[in-house]
Design an enzyme around this catalytic site. Structure first.
Site, PDB file in Angstrom:
ATOM      1  N   GLU A   1     -41.320  71.219 -34.706  1.00 42.95           N
ATOM      2  CA  GLU A   1     -42.737  71.575 -34.752  1.00 42.95           C
ATOM      3  C   GLU A   1     -42.871  72.993 -35.300  1.00 42.95           C
ATOM      4  OE1 GLU A   1     -44.490  70.943 -30.910  1.00 42.95           O
ATOM      5  OE2 GLU A   1     -44.044  68.789 -30.914  1.00 42.95           O
ATOM      6  N   PRO A   2     -44.083  73.408 -35.654  1.00 38.45           N
ATOM      7  CA  PRO A   2     -44.239  74.757 -36.203  1.00 38.45           C
ATOM      8  C   PRO A   2     -43.700  75.856 -35.298  1.00 38.45           C
ATOM      9  CG  PRO A   2     -46.224  73.475 -36.609  1.00 38.45           C
ATOM     10  CD  PRO A   2     -45.351  72.639 -35.728  1.00 38.45           C
TER      11      PRO A   2
ATOM     12  N   GLY B   1     -38.348  74.925 -33.451  1.00 43.97           N
ATOM     13  CA  GLY B   1     -37.343  74.415 -34.366  1.00 43.97           C
ATOM     14  C   GLY B   1     -36.023  74.294 -33.637  1.00 43.97           C
ATOM     15  N   SER B   2     -35.268  75.404 -33.574  1.00 43.91           N
ATOM     16  CA  SER B   2     -34.013  75.389 -32.831  1.00 43.91           C
ATOM     17  C   SER B   2     -34.243  75.131 -31.342  1.00 43.91           C
ATOM     18  CB  SER B   2     -33.278  76.714 -33.031  1.00 43.91           C
ATOM     19  OG  SER B   2     -32.920  76.892 -34.388  1.00 43.91           O
TER      20      SER B   2
ATOM     21  N   TRP C   1     -41.645  70.140 -40.898  1.00 41.48           N
ATOM     22  CA  TRP C   1     -40.381  69.991 -41.623  1.00 41.48           C
ATOM     23  C   TRP C   1     -39.878  68.537 -41.583  1.00 41.48           C
ATOM     24  CZ3 TRP C   1     -40.498  74.150 -44.234  1.00 41.48           C
ATOM     25  CH2 TRP C   1     -40.888  75.355 -43.650  1.00 41.48           C
TER      26      TRP C   1
ATOM     27  N   ARG D   1     -14.149  75.005 -71.915  1.00 45.32           N
ATOM     28  CA  ARG D   1     -14.612  76.322 -72.370  1.00 45.32           C
ATOM     29  C   ARG D   1     -13.422  77.175 -72.797  1.00 45.32           C
ATOM     30  NH1 ARG D   1     -18.737  79.492 -74.378  1.00 45.32           N
ATOM     31  NH2 ARG D   1     -18.831  81.541 -73.351  1.00 45.32           N
TER      32      ARG D   1
ATOM     33  N   ILE E   1     -18.223  80.320 -62.144  1.00 46.09           N
ATOM     34  CA  ILE E   1     -17.269  79.823 -63.140  1.00 46.09           C
ATOM     35  C   ILE E   1     -17.969  79.484 -64.445  1.00 46.09           C
ATOM     36  CG2 ILE E   1     -15.790  77.829 -63.685  1.00 46.09           C
ATOM     37  CD1 ILE E   1     -14.877  77.933 -60.728  1.00 46.09           C
TER      38      ILE E   1
ATOM     39  N   GLU F   1     -30.815  69.773 -39.312  1.00 48.39           N
ATOM     40  CA  GLU F   1     -30.064  69.187 -38.187  1.00 48.39           C
ATOM     41  C   GLU F   1     -29.432  70.255 -37.291  1.00 48.39           C
ATOM     42  OE1 GLU F   1     -30.611  66.244 -37.755  1.00 48.39           O
ATOM     43  OE2 GLU F   1     -30.714  65.143 -39.618  1.00 48.39           O
TER      44      GLU F   1
END
Length: 390
Positions: free
Chosen positions: A135-136, A139-140, A164, A275, A344, A370
Site C-alpha cells: 500500500e502507499p 511496503g516493507s 505497486w 569488437r 564492456i 518481493e
C-alpha cells in the site's frame, strides 16, 4: 540492433518431460518474445497476447497440480522456465511469476469447493492474476496495511488503496490482503477479487525506469463487495498466507534475475568477440577477460543457489532462509552483471541500439520487488541468530 534470445544454457533437468518443456519454452522465446522485446518495451506495450499463448501452452500453472489444470512440475523446473522467459523479456518472466504468486493463496489455502470453482480458469483458462499486498504507506512493513474488509450481510465490503501492483488494471483477478480485525499481522485476511468487481478501479500506470511494458498501478477499492465464498483461508490467517506466498515468490524473482544476468553476459561475450581494437578482438585483453570470468561465475553461482532452494521446497523442507539468500544474491548479481555489460560495450552499451542498457534498468527493480534486499538480509539474519530482542 534487435534483441536476440539468450544463448541456451546446459541444464540438468530431472525428467524427459522437463527437457521437452524447456525446449518448448525456448521455441516460444525465439519465435514470439525475443524478436519484438526491445520495440515493445520502448513503446510501453503490455503483451497480453503472449500471456494468452503461455496459458494455452500450459505455462501459467506449472507448479500446481494437474487435477486443477496445473502442470505438476517441481519448482526446480518451473524456475528454469522463468529464467528462460525473463532472459528474453523481463515483463513476461516476472509476469508469469506474479501470476503464480496470485494463485498461491487459493491453491494452498482454499477449500475444495473454492479450488474446483476458480482454480482451473486461473491456471489454464486464459486468466491473468495480480497480488495485492503493498500500500502507499506499507511496503516493507506489510503488517501495517490499512485496506479494510468489513462484514456486511453474507459477505464483505473492501475499502482502501493498494500500490505497486504488477498487472494493476489489466488482471482478471486479484489476491487481496485486507484488514478484518485489529492492528498487526493477526488482523489480516485474504480475498479473491474479480478484476471487474464494481467499485474497483486502477490509477494511471506508474512511469518506471524499466519494465515499461508491464503495467504497475495503484488499485482503489471503493466499497467493493466480496462474498464470503471468496475469502481464502481462515479469518485472520491472511498474513501467514502472504508470507508463505512470498517465500515462493522470492525464488521466482531470483530465477528472473539470473535470466537477465545471463542475457547480459551473452551480449557481452558476443560483443567482445566481434569488437576489434588495436588489431585484435577486445576479448583477447586480460582485463576484459577477467570481467567476463567474474560475470559468468556469479551467474552460475546464482543459478545454483536458487535451484538448491527450489529442491528444498520440492522435498517439503523449510526454505525461507534459502529463498531470501537466493533473492538477495541473484538480484545483486543481475545488477552487477548488467552494469558490467554496459561497461564492456562502452558507448554502444549506453544506447538503446543494444539491449544491455535495458537489462541494466530492468535489473534494478529486482533488488526492490518481493521485499527489498535490505529486508532479505533481515530475514536471513533472523534465521541465523534468532529474532531481534525488543
Amino acid at each position: 540492433m534487435p534483441d536476440r534470445a539468450p544463448q541456451p544454457v546446459d541444464r540438468t533437468l530431472p525428467t524427459e518431460e522437463a527437457r521437452d518443456l524447456i525446449a518448448l519454452v525456448r521455441e516460444i522465446v525465439q519465435r514470439e518474445i525475443a524478436p519484438r522485446a526491445a520495440e515493445e518495451e520502448e513503446a510501453g506495450r503490455f503483451p497480453r497476447e503472449l500471456f494468452s499463448l503461455l496459458s494455452e501452452s500450459g505455462l501459467l500453472g506449472l507448479p500446481y497440480g494437474s487435477e486443477y489444470g496445473g502442470g505438476d512440475q517441481p519448482y526446480e523446473v518451473y524456475l528454469q522456465v522463468l529464467e528462460e522467459l525473463a532472459g528474453a523479456r523481463l515483463t513476461v518472466g516476472l509476469g508469469v511469476s506474479v501470476h503464480s504468486l496470485a494463485c498461491h493463496a487459493l491453491a494452498g489455502y482454499g477449500t475444495e469447493e473454492q479450488r474446483a470453482e476458480h482454480l482451473g480458469a486461473m491456471l489454464g483458462g486464459g486468466l491473468l492474476g495480480a497480488y495485492c499486498l503493498s500500500e502507499p504507506s506499507s511496503g516493507s512493513d506489510a503488517a501495517s496495511l490499512r485496506t479494510r474488509a468489513e462484514r456486511e450481510g453474507d459477505g464483505w465490503v473492501v475499502t482502501g488503496t493498494k500500490a505497486w501492483i504488477t498487472h494493476g488494471g489489466v488482471a482478471d483477478f486479484y489476491t487481496v490482503l485486507a484488514r478484518t480485525g485489529g492492528e498487526g499481522a493477526r488482523g489480516i485476511s485474504a480475498f479473491l477479487v474479480p478484476g471487474d468487481a464494481e467499485g474497483l478501479s486502477a490509477a494511471a500506470p506508474e512511469k518506471k525506469m524499466g519494465m515499461k511494458g508491464s503495467p504497475t498501478a495503484q488499485l482503489h477499492f471503493d466499497g467493493v463487495r466480496v462474498p464470503e465464498s471468496r475469502r481464502i483461508g481462515d479469518e485472520g490467517q491472511g498474513f501467514a498466507i502472504a508470507l508463505s506466498a512470498l517465500d515462493s515468490g522470492r525464488l521466482g524473482i531470483a530465477a528472473c534475475a539470473i535470466g537477465v544476468a545471463q542475457a547480459a553476459l551473452d551480449e557481452s561475450l558476443s560483443y567482445a568477440g566481434g569488437r576489434r581494437q588495436f588489431g585484435r578482438p577486445i576479448a583477447d585483453f586480460q582485463g576484459l577477460r577477467f570481467m567476463l570470468a567474474d560475470m559468468a561465475t556469479k551467474v552460475e553461482a546464482g543459478r545454483a543457489l536458487y535451484l538448491a532452494a527450489a529442491r528444498l521446497r520440492d522435498r517439503g523442507l523449510p526454505f525461507s532462509k534459502e529463498a531470501a539468500m537466493a533473492k538477495l544474491f541473484c538480484t545483486d548479481t543481475a545488477m552487477q552483471v548488467a552494469t558490467d555489460a554496459v561497461q564492456i560495450l562502452g558507448g554502444y552499451g549506453y544506447t538503446s541500439d543494444f539491449p544491455v542498457e535495458r537489462l541494466m534498468r530492468e535489473a534494478k527493480v529486482l533488488q526492490i520487488v518481493e521485499g527489498t534486499n535490505q529486508i532479505q538480509r533481515m530475514v536471513i539474519a533472523r534465521h541465523l541468530a534468532g529474532p531481534e530482542s525488543r
